[in-house]
Scaffold this motif. Structure first.
Motif, PDB file in Angstrom:
ATOM      1  N   PHE A  23       0.246  -8.037  -0.122  1.00 57.40           N
ATOM      2  CA  PHE A  23      -0.642  -7.262  -0.996  1.00 57.40           C
ATOM      3  C   PHE A  23      -1.664  -6.495  -0.170  1.00 57.40           C
ATOM      4  O   PHE A  23      -1.872  -5.283  -0.356  1.00 57.40           O
ATOM      5  N   LEU A  24      -2.313  -7.160   0.782  1.00 57.42           N
ATOM      6  CA  LEU A  24      -3.310  -6.490   1.620  1.00 57.42           C
ATOM      7  C   LEU A  24      -2.665  -5.464   2.544  1.00 57.42           C
ATOM      8  O   LEU A  24      -3.293  -4.479   2.937  1.00 57.42           O
ATOM      9  N   HIS A  25      -1.405  -5.702   2.890  1.00 59.06           N
ATOM     10  CA  HIS A  25      -0.673  -4.714   3.682  1.00 59.06           C
ATOM     11  C   HIS A  25      -0.484  -3.413   2.890  1.00 59.06           C
ATOM     12  O   HIS A  25      -0.578  -2.309   3.452  1.00 59.06           O
ATOM     13  N   GLN A  26      -0.260  -3.529   1.586  1.00 65.88           N
ATOM     14  CA  GLN A  26      -0.101  -2.347   0.740  1.00 65.88           C
ATOM     15  C   GLN A  26      -1.383  -1.519   0.707  1.00 65.88           C
ATOM     16  O   GLN A  26      -1.345  -0.286   0.565  1.00 65.88           O
ATOM     17  N   TYR A  27      -2.529  -2.178   0.849  1.00 61.42           N
ATOM     18  CA  TYR A  27      -3.819  -1.481   0.872  1.00 61.42           C
ATOM     19  C   TYR A  27      -4.272  -1.158   2.301  1.00 61.42           C
ATOM     20  O   TYR A  27      -5.406  -0.763   2.520  1.00 61.42           O
ATOM     21  N   GLU A  28      -3.375  -1.371   3.256  1.00 65.18           N
ATOM     22  CA  GLU A  28      -3.587  -1.032   4.669  1.00 65.18           C
ATOM     23  C   GLU A  28      -4.727  -1.815   5.308  1.00 65.18           C
ATOM     24  O   GLU A  28      -5.355  -1.351   6.256  1.00 65.18           O
ATOM     25  N   TYR A  29      -4.995  -3.003   4.775  1.00 67.37           N
ATOM     26  CA  TYR A  29      -5.936  -3.891   5.455  1.00 67.37           C
ATOM     27  C   TYR A  29      -5.192  -4.727   6.493  1.00 67.37           C
ATOM     28  O   TYR A  29      -5.654  -4.884   7.614  1.00 67.37           O
ATOM     29  N   MET A  55      -4.493  -6.855 -16.716  1.00 66.19           N
ATOM     30  CA  MET A  55      -3.341  -5.967 -16.749  1.00 66.19           C
ATOM     31  C   MET A  55      -3.690  -4.534 -16.338  1.00 66.19           C
ATOM     32  O   MET A  55      -2.832  -3.817 -15.819  1.00 66.19           O
ATOM     33  N   ASP A  56      -4.929  -4.124 -16.566  1.00 63.34           N
ATOM     34  CA  ASP A  56      -5.328  -2.777 -16.122  1.00 63.34           C
ATOM     35  C   ASP A  56      -5.269  -2.682 -14.603  1.00 63.34           C
ATOM     36  O   ASP A  56      -4.811  -1.673 -14.039  1.00 63.34           O
ATOM     37  N   PHE A  57      -5.713  -3.757 -13.931  1.00 65.95           N
ATOM     38  CA  PHE A  57      -5.661  -3.746 -12.465  1.00 65.95           C
ATOM     39  C   PHE A  57      -4.212  -3.833 -11.982  1.00 65.95           C
ATOM     40  O   PHE A  57      -3.839  -3.188 -10.997  1.00 65.95           O
ATOM     41  N   CYS A 114       0.670  -1.237  -9.659  1.00 68.46           N
ATOM     42  CA  CYS A 114       2.033  -0.747  -9.866  1.00 68.46           C
ATOM     43  C   CYS A 114       2.124   0.740  -9.530  1.00 68.46           C
ATOM     44  O   CYS A 114       3.106   1.195  -8.921  1.00 68.46           O
ATOM     45  N   LYS A 115       1.116   1.482  -9.931  1.00 69.92           N
ATOM     46  CA  LYS A 115       1.089   2.912  -9.626  1.00 69.92           C
ATOM     47  C   LYS A 115       1.020   3.134  -8.121  1.00 69.92           C
ATOM     48  O   LYS A 115       1.687   4.028  -7.578  1.00 69.92           O
ATOM     49  N   LYS A 116       0.250   2.295  -7.431  1.00 70.10           N
ATOM     50  CA  LYS A 116       0.092   2.450  -5.985  1.00 70.10           C
ATOM     51  C   LYS A 116       1.401   2.199  -5.251  1.00 70.10           C
ATOM     52  O   LYS A 116       1.734   2.922  -4.300  1.00 70.10           O
ATOM     53  N   ILE A 117       2.162   1.201  -5.685  1.00 70.27           N
ATOM     54  CA  ILE A 117       3.393   0.853  -4.973  1.00 70.27           C
ATOM     55  C   ILE A 117       4.620   1.554  -5.559  1.00 70.27           C
ATOM     56  O   ILE A 117       5.742   1.355  -5.078  1.00 70.27           O
ATOM     57  N   GLY A 118       4.413   2.356  -6.611  1.00 71.87           N
ATOM     58  CA  GLY A 118       5.529   3.106  -7.189  1.00 71.87           C
ATOM     59  C   GLY A 118       6.435   2.280  -8.076  1.00 71.87           C
ATOM     60  O   GLY A 118       7.626   2.572  -8.203  1.00 71.87           O
TER      61      GLY A 118
END
Length: 473
Positions: free
Chosen positions: A343-349, A160-162, A167-171
């Protein structure tokens, strides 16, 4: 029509072509039509026997009418085929006709009236067993394996920490648990209990390898250009990267980046330029694609990055997904694991949905390197990029060489490469001029020169005062 009438008479049956007699049981033809639609599409010609004898369709009109209804009445779901009647001369030398049925490749999974699934393999229409049928369903996107519930998994298996970091990254404004419960079907109700989906565990699990033991990347570095075994085994490095999807991607890319060699040479403007042996986008793309699009239902093997002196090959479990094939992969995009890809798109991979493969081809071409090579074997996809700029046979006018010397240059450090190429371009340069040109001290130049002499790459011609350094080979 893809083939000429003459080709119908002589062409051998293969992956995309078959012929049948007009006397054939119409229901039996559904197997072949389904097989073509599930694979690469194809052409089915009615009116030619298996021994190439042309019997035509004119004497079998009732049977032909039944055959025309097969794609609609005996295939589930129905297959939209194209039909054409062409003139021919039969075995008796009389005018006759052939029925040509063109079956398109389908993005759906098709079965016959008995719910049997067939797939075209070479010149045969093969009936798939349960596991093969499931694999094809996943490959076509009729069903996504990443959405399947994982037996004995619970919410306690999620970090849940991850999730909160994500959640913080995607707002996302709600709690981490609410995100898991309310998005992407990460929790699946199965037999009255809550189980996590495969995507939830691979992306957010505390220990994904507990459930997906081979969901990892293995890096193998070989000495030379071929893999040897036994007493000649030439493995230099053998490392495994595991953890969540993001961990696997980051570890793999960071490690491979450190293995990519660079080449320094004197540019046309008199400045030294450093060129990597592979464009960064290309080698990253084949690794990221392997992680994002591998078939995670295949649990017996992992992704393997194999690095040789002349190439990098990435092997990923799973055939090309959906309607993607070797002849259209630059233009057709299909995500086997859309949640993992997003998910990887959110991290720009994953940066450009549907454009990454085409850009990789262009970057390799711009670098003067061979095009990427794709091979699609039984449930394994292999992608290879070659570093012809470093190891290939190249024009000596550009300061590039091949063979044994080229292999030696790969193991020089940046200063040694700079001095080597400066001596090649300007043999009579003094150590002071070399130091100014390269940007290192004269004392360092002395050490570098001695190193190159020991490696038998350069030698001194003439006296200390009036002589010069010369490329030795």
């Amino acid at each position: 029509m893809q083939y000429t009438v003459e080709e119908f008479y002589t062409k051998k049956e293969d992956q995309t072509y078959d012929r049948k007699s007009a006397r054939k049981d119409p229901k039996g033809l559904s197997n072949h039509i389904v097989a073509f639609a599930n694979a690469d599409g194809g052409t089915l010609v009615i009116g030619i026997e298996d021994d190439f004898t042309v019997t035509g369709i004119d004497g079998y009109q009732n049977n032909v009418n039944d055959i025309l209804r097969v794609p609609f009445n005996y295939c589930k779901p129905s297959i939209r085929v194209m039909t054409e009647t062409v003139e021919c001369v039969d075995k008796d030398g009389k005018p006759n006709h052939l029925l040509v049925i063109t079956i398109p490749q389908s993005s759906e999974l098709h079965a016959n009236q008995q719910d049997d699934v067939y797939y075209r393999m070479g010149d045969k229409s093969k009936k798939l067993n349960f596991d093969e049928r499931l694999q094809l369903m996943y490959a076509k996107g009729s069903r996504y394996y990443e959405d399947e519930p994982v037996f004995r998994s619970t919410l306690d298996d999620i970090d849940m920490d991850f999730v909160a970091e994500y959640c913080k990254k995607i707002g996302y404004g709600k709690s981490a648990e609410e995100y898991i419960r309310q998005n992407n079907d990460y929790i699946v109700q199965h037999d009255g209990r809550e189980e996590m989906s495969g995507a939830a565990l691979l992306l957010f699990g505390k220990n994904p390898q507990r459930f997906f033991q081979r969901a990892r990347v293995r890096f193998i570095r070989y000495d030379g250009i071929e893999a040897k075994v036994g007493t000649e085994m030439n493995v230099i490095k053998d490392i495994v990267f595991d953890g969540r999807i993001l961990d696997v991607v980051r570890q793999s890319l960071n490690f491979v980046r450190g293995q990519i060699k660079e080449r320094t040479r004197l540019g046309n403007d008199g400045r030294f330029v450093t060129i990597p042996e592979y464009p960064e986008f290309a080698w990253k793309e084949i690794i990221i694609n392997a992680v994002a699009h591998r078939d995670y239902s295949i649990k017996g093997t992992d992704i393997q990055i194999k690095m040789f002196d002349d190439r990098i090959s990435v092997e990923s479990p799973g055939v090309l997904p959906g309607i993607v094939r070797l002849n259209n992969l630059r233009t057709v995009h299909f995500s086997r694991n859309p949640k993992i890809a997003e998910f990887l798109h959110q991290y720009e991979y994953v940066k450009e949905f549907g454009e990454g493969v085409d850009r990789m081809f262009k970057e390799m071409e711009d670098a003067g390197l061979p095009a990427p090579e794709y091979t699609d074997n039984t449930f394994m996809l292999n992608v290879t990029i070659r570093n012809g700029k470093i190891n290939g046979e190249l024009n000596g006018d550009n300061g590039e060489i091949n063979g044994e010397l080229n292999h030696a240059l790969l193991y020089l450090n940046k200063s040694e490469l700079a001095v080597y190429h400066l001596i090649k371009e300007a043999p009579q340069s003094s150590r002071q001029k070399m130091a100014e040109k390269i940007g290192i001290s004269p004392r360092t130049i002395d050490r570098v020169i001695q190193s190159l002499v020991k490696k038998d790459l350069i030698k001194r011609e003439g006296s200390k005062k009036t002589g010069y350094w010369k490329i030795n080979r």
